[in-house]
Motif scaffolding. Structure first.
Motif, PDB file in Angstrom:
ATOM      1  N   SER A  74     -21.199 -32.473  -2.595  1.00  0.00           N
ATOM      2  CA  SER A  74     -20.545 -31.160  -2.610  1.00  0.00           C
ATOM      3  C   SER A  74     -21.513 -30.085  -3.103  1.00  0.00           C
ATOM      4  O   SER A  74     -22.514 -30.379  -3.777  1.00  0.00           O
ATOM      5  CB  SER A  74     -19.308 -31.189  -3.506  1.00  0.00           C
ATOM      6  N   GLU A  75     -21.163 -28.862  -2.787  1.00  0.00           N
ATOM      7  CA  GLU A  75     -21.954 -27.732  -3.263  1.00  0.00           C
ATOM      8  C   GLU A  75     -21.963 -27.694  -4.786  1.00  0.00           C
ATOM      9  O   GLU A  75     -22.983 -27.416  -5.415  1.00  0.00           O
ATOM     10  CB  GLU A  75     -21.383 -26.435  -2.682  1.00  0.00           C
ATOM     11  N   ALA A  76     -20.815 -28.006  -5.396  1.00  0.00           N
ATOM     12  CA  ALA A  76     -20.714 -28.008  -6.867  1.00  0.00           C
ATOM     13  C   ALA A  76     -21.620 -29.076  -7.480  1.00  0.00           C
ATOM     14  O   ALA A  76     -22.176 -28.876  -8.557  1.00  0.00           O
ATOM     15  CB  ALA A  76     -19.264 -28.229  -7.289  1.00  0.00           C
ATOM     16  N   GLU A  77     -21.783 -30.212  -6.800  1.00  0.00           N
ATOM     17  CA  GLU A  77     -22.681 -31.259  -7.299  1.00  0.00           C
ATOM     18  C   GLU A  77     -24.139 -30.841  -7.182  1.00  0.00           C
ATOM     19  O   GLU A  77     -24.965 -31.201  -8.018  1.00  0.00           O
ATOM     20  CB  GLU A  77     -22.492 -32.557  -6.508  1.00  0.00           C
ATOM     21  N   TYR A  78     -24.450 -30.099  -6.126  1.00  0.00           N
ATOM     22  CA  TYR A  78     -25.840 -29.725  -5.869  1.00  0.00           C
ATOM     23  C   TYR A  78     -26.295 -28.484  -6.631  1.00  0.00           C
ATOM     24  O   TYR A  78     -27.469 -28.366  -6.979  1.00  0.00           O
ATOM     25  CB  TYR A  78     -26.072 -29.527  -4.362  1.00  0.00           C
ATOM     26  N   LEU A  79     -25.395 -27.567  -6.894  1.00  0.00           N
ATOM     27  CA  LEU A  79     -25.761 -26.294  -7.516  1.00  0.00           C
ATOM     28  C   LEU A  79     -26.590 -26.457  -8.798  1.00  0.00           C
ATOM     29  O   LEU A  79     -27.586 -25.749  -8.974  1.00  0.00           O
ATOM     30  CB  LEU A  79     -24.516 -25.451  -7.780  1.00  0.00           C
ATOM     31  N   PRO A  80     -26.243 -27.371  -9.706  1.00  0.00           N
ATOM     32  CA  PRO A  80     -27.088 -27.524 -10.902  1.00  0.00           C
ATOM     33  C   PRO A  80     -28.530 -27.924 -10.587  1.00  0.00           C
ATOM     34  O   PRO A  80     -29.452 -27.514 -11.288  1.00  0.00           O
ATOM     35  CB  PRO A  80     -26.386 -28.622 -11.706  1.00  0.00           C
ATOM     36  N   VAL A  81     -28.727 -28.696  -9.530  1.00  0.00           N
ATOM     37  CA  VAL A  81     -30.083 -29.101  -9.138  1.00  0.00           C
ATOM     38  C   VAL A  81     -30.900 -27.876  -8.737  1.00  0.00           C
ATOM     39  O   VAL A  81     -32.029 -27.681  -9.189  1.00  0.00           O
ATOM     40  CB  VAL A  81     -30.031 -30.116  -7.965  1.00  0.00           C
ATOM     41  N   GLU A  82     -30.308 -27.048  -7.888  1.00  0.00           N
ATOM     42  CA  GLU A  82     -31.003 -25.849  -7.405  1.00  0.00           C
ATOM     43  C   GLU A  82     -31.215 -24.866  -8.556  1.00  0.00           C
ATOM     44  O   GLU A  82     -32.287 -24.256  -8.668  1.00  0.00           O
ATOM     45  CB  GLU A  82     -30.181 -25.200  -6.287  1.00  0.00           C
ATOM     46  N   SER A  83     -30.216 -24.729  -9.415  1.00  0.00           N
ATOM     47  CA  SER A  83     -30.322 -23.797 -10.545  1.00  0.00           C
ATOM     48  C   SER A  83     -31.431 -24.215 -11.499  1.00  0.00           C
ATOM     49  O   SER A  83     -32.248 -23.395 -11.917  1.00  0.00           O
ATOM     50  CB  SER A  83     -28.987 -23.726 -11.293  1.00  0.00           C
ATOM     51  N   ARG A  84     -31.458 -25.498 -11.832  1.00  0.00           N
ATOM     52  CA  ARG A  84     -32.491 -26.003 -12.749  1.00  0.00           C
ATOM     53  C   ARG A  84     -33.870 -25.834 -12.128  1.00  0.00           C
ATOM     54  O   ARG A  84     -34.823 -25.417 -12.797  1.00  0.00           O
ATOM     55  CB  ARG A  84     -32.224 -27.480 -13.094  1.00  0.00           C
ATOM     56  N   SER A  85     -33.979 -26.101 -10.842  1.00  0.00           N
ATOM     57  CA  SER A  85     -35.265 -25.972 -10.160  1.00  0.00           C
ATOM     58  C   SER A  85     -35.762 -24.524 -10.190  1.00  0.00           C
ATOM     59  O   SER A  85     -36.924 -24.268 -10.491  1.00  0.00           O
ATOM     60  CB  SER A  85     -35.141 -26.451  -8.713  1.00  0.00           C
ATOM     61  N   ALA A  86     -34.876 -23.590  -9.878  1.00  0.00           N
ATOM     62  CA  ALA A  86     -35.263 -22.173  -9.894  1.00  0.00           C
ATOM     63  C   ALA A  86     -35.654 -21.738 -11.302  1.00  0.00           C
ATOM     64  O   ALA A  86     -36.641 -21.016 -11.492  1.00  0.00           O
ATOM     65  CB  ALA A  86     -34.123 -21.308  -9.374  1.00  0.00           C
ATOM     66  N   LEU A  87     -34.894 -22.181 -12.282  1.00  0.00           N
ATOM     67  CA  LEU A  87     -35.192 -21.833 -13.671  1.00  0.00           C
ATOM     68  C   LEU A  87     -36.574 -22.357 -14.068  1.00  0.00           C
ATOM     69  O   LEU A  87     -37.374 -21.633 -14.682  1.00  0.00           O
ATOM     70  CB  LEU A  87     -34.106 -22.396 -14.591  1.00  0.00           C
ATOM     71  N   GLU A  88     -36.876 -23.590 -13.694  1.00  0.00           N
ATOM     72  CA  GLU A  88     -38.177 -24.185 -14.025  1.00  0.00           C
ATOM     73  C   GLU A  88     -39.315 -23.498 -13.272  1.00  0.00           C
ATOM     74  O   GLU A  88     -40.337 -23.165 -13.857  1.00  0.00           O
ATOM     75  CB  GLU A  88     -38.178 -25.687 -13.692  1.00  0.00           C
ATOM     76  N   ARG A  89     -39.123 -23.289 -11.961  1.00  0.00           N
ATOM     77  CA  ARG A  89     -40.198 -22.737 -11.125  1.00  0.00           C
ATOM     78  C   ARG A  89     -40.490 -21.286 -11.432  1.00  0.00           C
ATOM     79  O   ARG A  89     -41.639 -20.856 -11.425  1.00  0.00           O
ATOM     80  CB  ARG A  89     -39.842 -22.865  -9.636  1.00  0.00           C
ATOM     81  N   MET A  90     -39.458 -20.511 -11.699  1.00  0.00           N
ATOM     82  CA  MET A  90     -39.638 -19.067 -11.804  1.00  0.00           C
ATOM     83  C   MET A  90     -39.643 -18.534 -13.237  1.00  0.00           C
ATOM     84  O   MET A  90     -40.201 -17.476 -13.489  1.00  0.00           O
ATOM     85  CB  MET A  90     -38.530 -18.353 -11.021  1.00  0.00           C
ATOM     86  N   PHE A  91     -39.013 -19.243 -14.152  1.00  0.00           N
ATOM     87  CA  PHE A  91     -38.805 -18.674 -15.492  1.00  0.00           C
ATOM     88  C   PHE A  91     -39.220 -19.613 -16.616  1.00  0.00           C
ATOM     89  O   PHE A  91     -38.721 -19.515 -17.725  1.00  0.00           O
ATOM     90  CB  PHE A  91     -37.338 -18.250 -15.647  1.00  0.00           C
ATOM     91  N   GLY A  93     -38.432 -22.463 -17.345  1.00  0.00           N
ATOM     92  CA  GLY A  93     -37.323 -23.217 -17.922  1.00  0.00           C
ATOM     93  C   GLY A  93     -36.498 -22.435 -18.924  1.00  0.00           C
ATOM     94  O   GLY A  93     -35.630 -22.998 -19.581  1.00  0.00           O
ATOM     95  N   SER A  94     -36.730 -21.144 -19.036  1.00  0.00           N
ATOM     96  CA  SER A  94     -36.074 -20.337 -20.051  1.00  0.00           C
ATOM     97  C   SER A  94     -34.978 -19.450 -19.461  1.00  0.00           C
ATOM     98  O   SER A  94     -35.262 -18.570 -18.631  1.00  0.00           O
ATOM     99  CB  SER A  94     -37.112 -19.456 -20.756  1.00  0.00           C
ATOM    100  N   ALA A  95     -33.749 -19.658 -19.905  1.00  0.00           N
ATOM    101  CA  ALA A  95     -32.642 -18.795 -19.480  1.00  0.00           C
ATOM    102  C   ALA A  95     -32.871 -17.368 -19.971  1.00  0.00           C
ATOM    103  O   ALA A  95     -32.530 -16.407 -19.287  1.00  0.00           O
ATOM    104  CB  ALA A  95     -31.322 -19.342 -20.002  1.00  0.00           C
ATOM    105  N   LYS A  96     -33.480 -17.241 -21.150  1.00  0.00           N
ATOM    106  CA  LYS A  96     -33.782 -15.911 -21.682  1.00  0.00           C
ATOM    107  C   LYS A  96     -34.729 -15.164 -20.751  1.00  0.00           C
ATOM    108  O   LYS A  96     -34.543 -13.975 -20.483  1.00  0.00           O
ATOM    109  CB  LYS A  96     -34.397 -16.032 -23.071  1.00  0.00           C
ATOM    110  N   ASN A  97     -35.746 -15.866 -20.214  1.00  0.00           N
ATOM    111  CA  ASN A  97     -36.671 -15.235 -19.278  1.00  0.00           C
ATOM    112  C   ASN A  97     -35.951 -14.797 -18.002  1.00  0.00           C
ATOM    113  O   ASN A  97     -36.274 -13.751 -17.437  1.00  0.00           O
ATOM    114  CB  ASN A  97     -37.819 -16.179 -18.929  1.00  0.00           C
ATOM    115  N   LEU A  98     -34.987 -15.576 -17.565  1.00  0.00           N
ATOM    116  CA  LEU A  98     -34.194 -15.210 -16.386  1.00  0.00           C
ATOM    117  C   LEU A  98     -33.416 -13.922 -16.645  1.00  0.00           C
ATOM    118  O   LEU A  98     -33.464 -12.985 -15.844  1.00  0.00           O
ATOM    119  CB  LEU A  98     -33.229 -16.338 -16.018  1.00  0.00           C
ATOM    120  N   ILE A  99     -32.728 -13.863 -17.776  1.00  0.00           N
ATOM    121  CA  ILE A  99     -31.944 -12.671 -18.116  1.00  0.00           C
ATOM    122  C   ILE A  99     -32.862 -11.463 -18.285  1.00  0.00           C
ATOM    123  O   ILE A  99     -32.549 -10.361 -17.830  1.00  0.00           O
ATOM    124  CB  ILE A  99     -31.100 -12.911 -19.387  1.00  0.00           C
TER     125      ILE A  99
END
Length: 128
Positions: A74-91, A93-99
């Motif tokens: 499901s999309e709900a099962e996959y969303l955390p994978v994509e979110s974690r990947s984007a956070l790691e690749r772009m920020f 791994g920091s949620a603060k950097n994303l914000i």
């Protein structure tokens, strides 16, 4: 199934998005219509579906001369994978950097900030 899921390449993710958006399993021609903006050949769609099936992301069931294709993840099962990947690749791994990045490009409204503050307050209560 969410244990061990890995981030999908963009082309495979496009197939999954089309399947998630559908209310029911799709035939290959229906899937091609849903993906017509990509202008992929039938062989490309079939190849991507085969790769997704091998990874356990889709299931195909014989129907007449063709197959019905449905998302097995499901999309709900996959969303955390994509979110974690984007956070790691772009920020880093920091949620603060994303914000901070959202703030720097003026993407956060006052309402967004208030909603985030409320959400963080709820998370803080859960942690205690």
């Amino acid at each position: 199934m969410s244990d061990g899921l890995k981030r999908l390449p963009d082309s495979e993710l496009e197939i999954m998005k089309a399947l998630w958006a559908a209310d029911e399993p799709l035939t290959r021609p229906q899937l091609e219509v849903a993906l017509q903006h990509k202008q992929w050949a039938s062989t490309t769609v079939l190849g991507l579906v085969a790769r997704l099936e091998a990874k356990g992301f889709v299931e195909r069931h014989k129907q007449g001369r063709g197959y019905l294709i449905r998302a097995a993840v499901s999309e709900a099962e996959y969303l955390p994978v994509e979110s974690r990947s984007a956070l790691e690749r772009m920020f880093e791994g920091s949620a603060k950097n994303l914000i901070a990045a959202l703030h720097q490009c003026d993407a956060l409204t006052r309402q967004d900030v208030e909603e985030l503050a409320d959400y963080l307050a709820k998370l803080e209560q859960e942690v205690k």
